[in-house]
Design a protein around this motif. Sequence first.
Motif, PDB file in Angstrom:
ATOM      1  N   ARG A 158      38.479  44.042  27.936  1.00  0.00           N
ATOM      2  CA  ARG A 158      37.269  43.437  28.418  1.00  0.00           C
ATOM      3  C   ARG A 158      37.188  43.007  29.698  1.00  0.00           C
ATOM      4  O   ARG A 158      36.586  43.230  30.662  1.00  0.00           O
ATOM      5  CB  ARG A 158      36.653  42.320  27.391  1.00  0.00           C
ATOM      6  N   ARG A 159      38.250  42.195  30.261  1.00  0.00           N
ATOM      7  CA  ARG A 159      38.186  41.604  31.521  1.00  0.00           C
ATOM      8  C   ARG A 159      38.309  42.795  32.634  1.00  0.00           C
ATOM      9  O   ARG A 159      37.928  42.780  33.711  1.00  0.00           O
ATOM     10  CB  ARG A 159      39.430  40.505  31.606  1.00  0.00           C
ATOM     11  N   LEU A 160      39.225  43.823  32.520  1.00  0.00           N
ATOM     12  CA  LEU A 160      39.576  44.895  33.198  1.00  0.00           C
ATOM     13  C   LEU A 160      38.464  45.738  33.239  1.00  0.00           C
ATOM     14  O   LEU A 160      38.183  46.293  34.369  1.00  0.00           O
ATOM     15  CB  LEU A 160      41.008  45.544  32.687  1.00  0.00           C
ATOM     16  N   SER A 161      37.472  45.672  32.323  1.00  0.00           N
ATOM     17  CA  SER A 161      36.463  46.770  32.218  1.00  0.00           C
ATOM     18  C   SER A 161      35.085  46.100  32.789  1.00  0.00           C
ATOM     19  O   SER A 161      34.203  47.204  33.023  1.00  0.00           O
ATOM     20  CB  SER A 161      36.414  47.495  30.784  1.00  0.00           C
ATOM     21  N   GLY A 162      35.335  44.939  33.057  1.00  0.00           N
ATOM     22  CA  GLY A 162      33.854  44.041  33.460  1.00  0.00           C
ATOM     23  C   GLY A 162      32.991  43.862  32.222  1.00  0.00           C
ATOM     24  O   GLY A 162      31.821  43.844  32.164  1.00  0.00           O
ATOM     25  N   GLY A 163      33.740  43.716  31.006  1.00  0.00           N
ATOM     26  CA  GLY A 163      32.869  43.424  29.821  1.00  0.00           C
ATOM     27  C   GLY A 163      32.772  44.412  28.621  1.00  0.00           C
ATOM     28  O   GLY A 163      32.270  43.950  27.614  1.00  0.00           O
ATOM     29  N   GLN A 164      33.388  45.795  28.974  1.00  0.00           N
ATOM     30  CA  GLN A 164      33.023  46.690  27.794  1.00  0.00           C
ATOM     31  C   GLN A 164      33.751  46.355  26.406  1.00  0.00           C
ATOM     32  O   GLN A 164      35.146  45.909  26.730  1.00  0.00           O
ATOM     33  CB  GLN A 164      33.552  47.941  28.435  1.00  0.00           C
TER      34      GLN A 164
ATOM     35  N   MET B  92      40.578  41.686  39.403  1.00  0.00           N
ATOM     36  CA  MET B  92      41.364  42.933  39.592  1.00  0.00           C
ATOM     37  C   MET B  92      40.531  44.067  39.090  1.00  0.00           C
ATOM     38  O   MET B  92      40.510  45.199  39.403  1.00  0.00           O
ATOM     39  CB  MET B  92      42.712  42.741  38.677  1.00  0.00           C
ATOM     40  N   GLY B  93      39.728  43.862  37.750  1.00  0.00           N
ATOM     41  CA  GLY B  93      39.166  44.959  37.252  1.00  0.00           C
ATOM     42  C   GLY B  93      37.836  45.218  38.072  1.00  0.00           C
ATOM     43  O   GLY B  93      37.687  46.660  38.323  1.00  0.00           O
ATOM     44  N   GLU B  94      37.293  44.365  38.916  1.00  0.00           N
ATOM     45  CA  GLU B  94      36.314  44.560  39.516  1.00  0.00           C
ATOM     46  C   GLU B  94      36.563  45.435  41.000  1.00  0.00           C
ATOM     47  O   GLU B  94      36.030  46.323  41.403  1.00  0.00           O
ATOM     48  CB  GLU B  94      35.552  43.339  40.107  1.00  0.00           C
ATOM     49  N   GLU B  95      37.989  45.226  41.263  1.00  0.00           N
ATOM     50  CA  GLU B  95      38.457  45.778  42.326  1.00  0.00           C
ATOM     51  C   GLU B  95      38.725  47.183  42.079  1.00  0.00           C
ATOM     52  O   GLU B  95      38.409  48.201  42.781  1.00  0.00           O
ATOM     53  CB  GLU B  95      39.718  45.231  43.001  1.00  0.00           C
ATOM     54  N   LEU B  96      39.332  47.563  40.860  1.00  0.00           N
ATOM     55  CA  LEU B  96      39.672  48.972  40.662  1.00  0.00           C
ATOM     56  C   LEU B  96      38.256  49.660  40.044  1.00  0.00           C
ATOM     57  O   LEU B  96      38.584  50.926  40.704  1.00  0.00           O
ATOM     58  CB  LEU B  96      40.608  48.950  39.240  1.00  0.00           C
ATOM     59  N   THR B  97      37.247  48.941  39.691  1.00  0.00           N
ATOM     60  CA  THR B  97      36.002  49.827  39.563  1.00  0.00           C
ATOM     61  C   THR B  97      35.343  50.099  40.731  1.00  0.00           C
ATOM     62  O   THR B  97      34.819  51.161  41.009  1.00  0.00           O
ATOM     63  CB  THR B  97      34.905  48.680  38.783  1.00  0.00           C
ATOM     64  N   ASN B  98      35.572  49.305  41.632  1.00  0.00           N
ATOM     65  CA  ASN B  98      34.884  49.471  43.144  1.00  0.00           C
ATOM     66  C   ASN B  98      35.737  50.613  43.865  1.00  0.00           C
ATOM     67  O   ASN B  98      35.065  51.609  44.305  1.00  0.00           O
ATOM     68  CB  ASN B  98      34.927  48.298  43.998  1.00  0.00           C
ATOM     69  N   ALA B  99      37.115  50.648  43.664  1.00  0.00           N
ATOM     70  CA  ALA B  99      37.766  51.650  44.155  1.00  0.00           C
ATOM     71  C   ALA B  99      37.582  52.973  43.611  1.00  0.00           C
ATOM     72  O   ALA B  99      37.501  54.004  44.285  1.00  0.00           O
ATOM     73  CB  ALA B  99      39.358  51.388  44.180  1.00  0.00           C
TER      74      ALA B  99
ATOM     75  N   HIS C 166      50.991  43.187  36.854  1.00  0.00           N
ATOM     76  CA  HIS C 166      49.931  43.983  37.156  1.00  0.00           C
ATOM     77  C   HIS C 166      49.262  43.646  38.372  1.00  0.00           C
ATOM     78  O   HIS C 166      49.149  42.489  38.840  1.00  0.00           O
ATOM     79  CB  HIS C 166      48.836  43.907  36.002  1.00  0.00           C
ATOM     80  N   ALA C 167      48.838  44.608  39.421  1.00  0.00           N
ATOM     81  CA  ALA C 167      48.107  44.405  40.364  1.00  0.00           C
ATOM     82  C   ALA C 167      47.076  45.623  40.543  1.00  0.00           C
ATOM     83  O   ALA C 167      47.553  46.622  40.032  1.00  0.00           O
ATOM     84  CB  ALA C 167      48.894  43.987  41.761  1.00  0.00           C
ATOM     85  N   ALA C 168      45.946  45.548  41.467  1.00  0.00           N
ATOM     86  CA  ALA C 168      45.008  46.604  41.355  1.00  0.00           C
ATOM     87  C   ALA C 168      45.799  47.645  42.143  1.00  0.00           C
ATOM     88  O   ALA C 168      45.561  48.902  41.892  1.00  0.00           O
ATOM     89  CB  ALA C 168      43.869  46.079  42.332  1.00  0.00           C
ATOM     90  N   GLN C 169      46.939  47.477  43.005  1.00  0.00           N
ATOM     91  CA  GLN C 169      47.602  48.461  43.511  1.00  0.00           C
ATOM     92  C   GLN C 169      48.705  49.366  42.751  1.00  0.00           C
ATOM     93  O   GLN C 169      49.241  50.190  43.363  1.00  0.00           O
ATOM     94  CB  GLN C 169      48.094  48.182  45.035  1.00  0.00           C
ATOM     95  N   ARG C 170      49.032  48.718  41.460  1.00  0.00           N
ATOM     96  CA  ARG C 170      49.961  49.595  40.812  1.00  0.00           C
ATOM     97  C   ARG C 170      49.434  50.700  39.918  1.00  0.00           C
ATOM     98  O   ARG C 170      48.366  50.478  39.419  1.00  0.00           O
ATOM     99  CB  ARG C 170      50.559  48.366  40.061  1.00  0.00           C
ATOM    100  N   ARG C 171      50.305  51.520  39.746  1.00  0.00           N
ATOM    101  CA  ARG C 171      49.657  52.745  39.074  1.00  0.00           C
ATOM    102  C   ARG C 171      49.332  52.538  37.683  1.00  0.00           C
ATOM    103  O   ARG C 171      48.504  52.748  37.188  1.00  0.00           O
ATOM    104  CB  ARG C 171      50.809  53.774  39.099  1.00  0.00           C
ATOM    105  N   VAL C 172      50.336  51.641  36.978  1.00  0.00           N
ATOM    106  CA  VAL C 172      50.035  51.417  35.631  1.00  0.00           C
ATOM    107  C   VAL C 172      48.939  50.515  35.472  1.00  0.00           C
ATOM    108  O   VAL C 172      48.426  50.776  34.233  1.00  0.00           O
ATOM    109  CB  VAL C 172      51.539  50.813  34.972  1.00  0.00           C
ATOM    110  N   THR C 173      48.699  49.801  36.170  1.00  0.00           N
ATOM    111  CA  THR C 173      47.344  48.989  36.200  1.00  0.00           C
ATOM    112  C   THR C 173      46.271  49.835  36.355  1.00  0.00           C
ATOM    113  O   THR C 173      45.364  49.626  35.434  1.00  0.00           O
ATOM    114  CB  THR C 173      47.583  47.892  37.321  1.00  0.00           C
ATOM    115  N   ARG C 174      46.282  50.755  37.206  1.00  0.00           N
ATOM    116  CA  ARG C 174      45.249  51.555  37.438  1.00  0.00           C
ATOM    117  C   ARG C 174      44.645  52.466  36.232  1.00  0.00           C
ATOM    118  O   ARG C 174      43.770  52.724  35.712  1.00  0.00           O
ATOM    119  CB  ARG C 174      45.252  52.598  38.773  1.00  0.00           C
TER     120      ARG C 174
END
Length: 303
Positions: free
Chosen positions: A218-224, A287-294, A149-157
């Motif tokens: 939880r980590r990818l969502s910022g705690g949800q 990673m979650g924060e970057e995706l949320t900001n994007a 996983h990385a923020a730029q990968r489609r499956v991660t998004r």
Amino acid sequence: MNRIGIVGASGFVGSAVADALQRRGVDVVPVSAPRLPDVDEPAATALLEGALNDCSAVINAAGISEATSGDEAALMGANAALPGLIAKVAAGRRFVQISSAAAQGRVEILDSDPQTSPVTPYARSKAEGERRVLSISGDIVVFRPPGVHAAQRRVTRSLHKIATSPISSVAGRGERPTAQAQLPNIADAVAFLATAPAGLPQIVHQPSEGLTTAELLRRLSGGQQPKHLPDLACRTAVRGLVRAPSAALRAQGRRLEMLWLGQGQAPSWLTSAGWTPPADLSGWDRMGEELTNAAETSRHTGS
């Protein structure tokens, strides 16, 4: 190992491996992967021999990574025939084949056992690639990463969208381990294998990052907090999907299985050999924060 060729160096994993090797002071030789069978084997062999001629080691990061693909001919060409050909060309040098934990299928704990039990056409092509590579004698290592996983990968998004949505869910208490890895850790592990002294095992799997199914979301969502679904219902749904006639449905079933039920990872040779991952669990938060900001930026701009 001061000059290492990477077949597929421009790809998602290959470019990260190149960066990891360069940080170690290694001279990287990027090599474009010939597309089989569009290029016949003698021509492909000649191209690879010329490109890899003065390399002290070779890494294959090329292939089709689309787990939902049902094009078995294309998958076998890219993920099985090509690795076998590169391994032959690399004879006499360290060769690292980047495979996939998918080759082991639905085993309870992923490890470095040569036995494979693939579920999808993609996984079958990876298992066949391992078989062809390991049939060649030499200093060969098959590396099995889990989901990368990385923020730029489609499956991660896509996973981030699930984690931040009302359908975010896990089976039971969500305390089972899930086999997921950050791109920097995978790339650094490959670089370690390519430059380690002789005497490596033939197959090496990636060690666990210590994530549980609930913690990943939880980590990818910022705690949800994800919803907790009945374990039996989740297992029944997954069982139906992984037995479906459609390759795409079987692949989605495996992704859902990893999301809900997870999969364990045995202790790895990498850890016993002294390798340590450069990215810790806080990397998932970033990673979650970057995706949320994007996602926020995309909503505001209307793109």
